[in-house]
Scaffold this motif. Structure first.
Motif, PDB file in Angstrom:
ATOM      1  N   ALA A 109       0.032  -7.605   1.477  1.00 34.67           N
ATOM      2  CA  ALA A 109       1.154  -6.667   1.539  1.00 34.67           C
ATOM      3  C   ALA A 109       2.473  -7.396   1.792  1.00 34.67           C
ATOM      4  N   THR A 110       2.444  -8.396   2.643  1.00 33.86           N
ATOM      5  CA  THR A 110       3.658  -9.170   2.939  1.00 33.86           C
ATOM      6  C   THR A 110       4.172  -9.868   1.687  1.00 33.86           C
ATOM      7  N   HIS A 111       3.269 -10.530   0.941  1.00 32.51           N
ATOM      8  CA  HIS A 111       3.668 -11.207  -0.299  1.00 32.51           C
ATOM      9  C   HIS A 111       4.173 -10.203  -1.321  1.00 32.51           C
ATOM     10  N   ALA A 117       7.427  -5.052  -4.160  1.00 35.63           N
ATOM     11  CA  ALA A 117       6.458  -3.959  -4.238  1.00 35.63           C
ATOM     12  C   ALA A 117       6.646  -2.986  -3.086  1.00 35.63           C
ATOM     13  N   THR A 118       6.403  -1.711  -3.377  1.00 40.30           N
ATOM     14  CA  THR A 118       6.555  -0.667  -2.361  1.00 40.30           C
ATOM     15  C   THR A 118       5.227  -0.038  -1.969  1.00 40.30           C
ATOM     16  N   HIS A 119       4.154  -0.409  -2.655  1.00 43.04           N
ATOM     17  CA  HIS A 119       2.857   0.197  -2.351  1.00 43.04           C
ATOM     18  C   HIS A 119       1.727  -0.720  -2.827  1.00 43.04           C
ATOM     19  N   LEU A 120       0.563  -0.477  -2.280  1.00 45.00           N
ATOM     20  CA  LEU A 120      -0.643  -1.241  -2.608  1.00 45.00           C
ATOM     21  C   LEU A 120      -1.736  -0.242  -2.967  1.00 45.00           C
ATOM     22  N   ARG A 121      -2.360  -0.451  -4.119  1.00 49.96           N
ATOM     23  CA  ARG A 121      -3.451   0.409  -4.579  1.00 49.96           C
ATOM     24  C   ARG A 121      -4.718  -0.415  -4.706  1.00 49.96           C
ATOM     25  N   LEU A 122      -5.842   0.272  -4.659  1.00 50.32           N
ATOM     26  CA  LEU A 122      -7.128  -0.366  -4.877  1.00 50.32           C
ATOM     27  C   LEU A 122      -8.137   0.712  -5.239  1.00 50.32           C
ATOM     28  N   SER A 123      -9.277   0.304  -5.710  1.00 52.01           N
ATOM     29  CA  SER A 123     -10.372   1.248  -5.921  1.00 52.01           C
ATOM     30  C   SER A 123     -11.588   0.714  -5.184  1.00 52.01           C
TER      31      SER A 123
END
Length: 165
Positions: A109-111, A117-123
Motif C-alpha cells: 500500500a505504501t509503494h 494509487a488510492t485503493h488496493l483490490r484483490l480476489s
C-alpha cells in the motif's frame, strides 16, 4: 524467529527464480499447483523489462525468502483514480502469525500510494475462509455488486482472432 529479523525489499530481475519458487509454494498451499504454468523466465521477462507488468516485494529472514507480495496497477474509469491489484500474497508457514502478511500488505500500500494509487483490490478463493477473515480484519470489504469473469486459452484466442470490419 521474530518479525524484527525480517527485511522487506523490492525484487529485481535476479530474484525471478525466487519469485517463481514462492508462487509455486503458494499454488501448492492452495491446492492449485497443477494449474501453475509460469516459469522463472516468465517472471524475469514480464516483471523487469522496460515496461514491467508487475511489482514484487520479497520478505527475507536471514537471507531466505519467506514472503512475497505481487501487484500491478490499474485504472478505475468510474473513480478516475489509479489503483493497485494484489495478485499474490504469500507467507511461508514458518512465518504465519508473526504479522508478516500485514507488513507485506502495508508495504504494498505504501509503494502504491507513493505512485498515486488510492485503493488496493484483490480476489480470494471462495473456499479460503482464513484469507477472507484476514483481509476483512484489515478493513478489506467483499464486493457483492460484481463478479469476476475471465476468458482464457482457446476461447481467448478465438476472441482475439475476430476481425471487425
Amino acid at each position: 524467529m521474530g518479525d524484527a529479523n525480517i527485511i522487506i525489499r523490492r525484487a529485481n530481475k535476479n530474484d525471478a527464480g525466487t519469485i517463481a519458487l514462492l508462487i509455486a509454494r503458494l499454488a501448492q498451499a492452495t491446492g492449485q499447483r497443477s494449474k501453475m504454468t509460469s516459469t522463472e523466465a516468465d517472471f524475469a521477462r514480464y516483471g523487469f523489462g522496460t515496461t514491467p507488468a508487475f511489482n514484487v516485494l520479497l520478505a527475507e529472514a536471514s537471507g531466505d525468502a519467506v514472503g512475497l507480495s505481487l501487484w500491478f496497477y490499474n485504472f478505475s474509469s468510474w473513480r478516475g483514480e489509479l489503483g493497485a491489484y494484489l495478485q499474490d500474497l504469500y507467507v511461508d508457514d514458518s512465518m504465519r502469525g508473526t504479522g508478516l502478511g500485514r507488513r507485506l500488505l502495508a508495504e504494498t500500500a505504501t509503494h502504491a500510494r507513493a505512485d498515486g494509487a488510492t485503493h488496493l483490490r484483490l480476489s480470494v478463493d471462495t473456499d479460503n475462509t482464513g484469507a477472507q477473515d484476514f483481509y476483512k480484519h484489515l478493513g478489506f470489504v467483499a464486493r457483492v455488486d460484481e463478479d469476476i469473469y475471465q476468458i482464457s486459452d482457446q476461447a481467448f484466442a478465438a476472441l482475439a482472432g475476430v476481425r471487425h470490419t
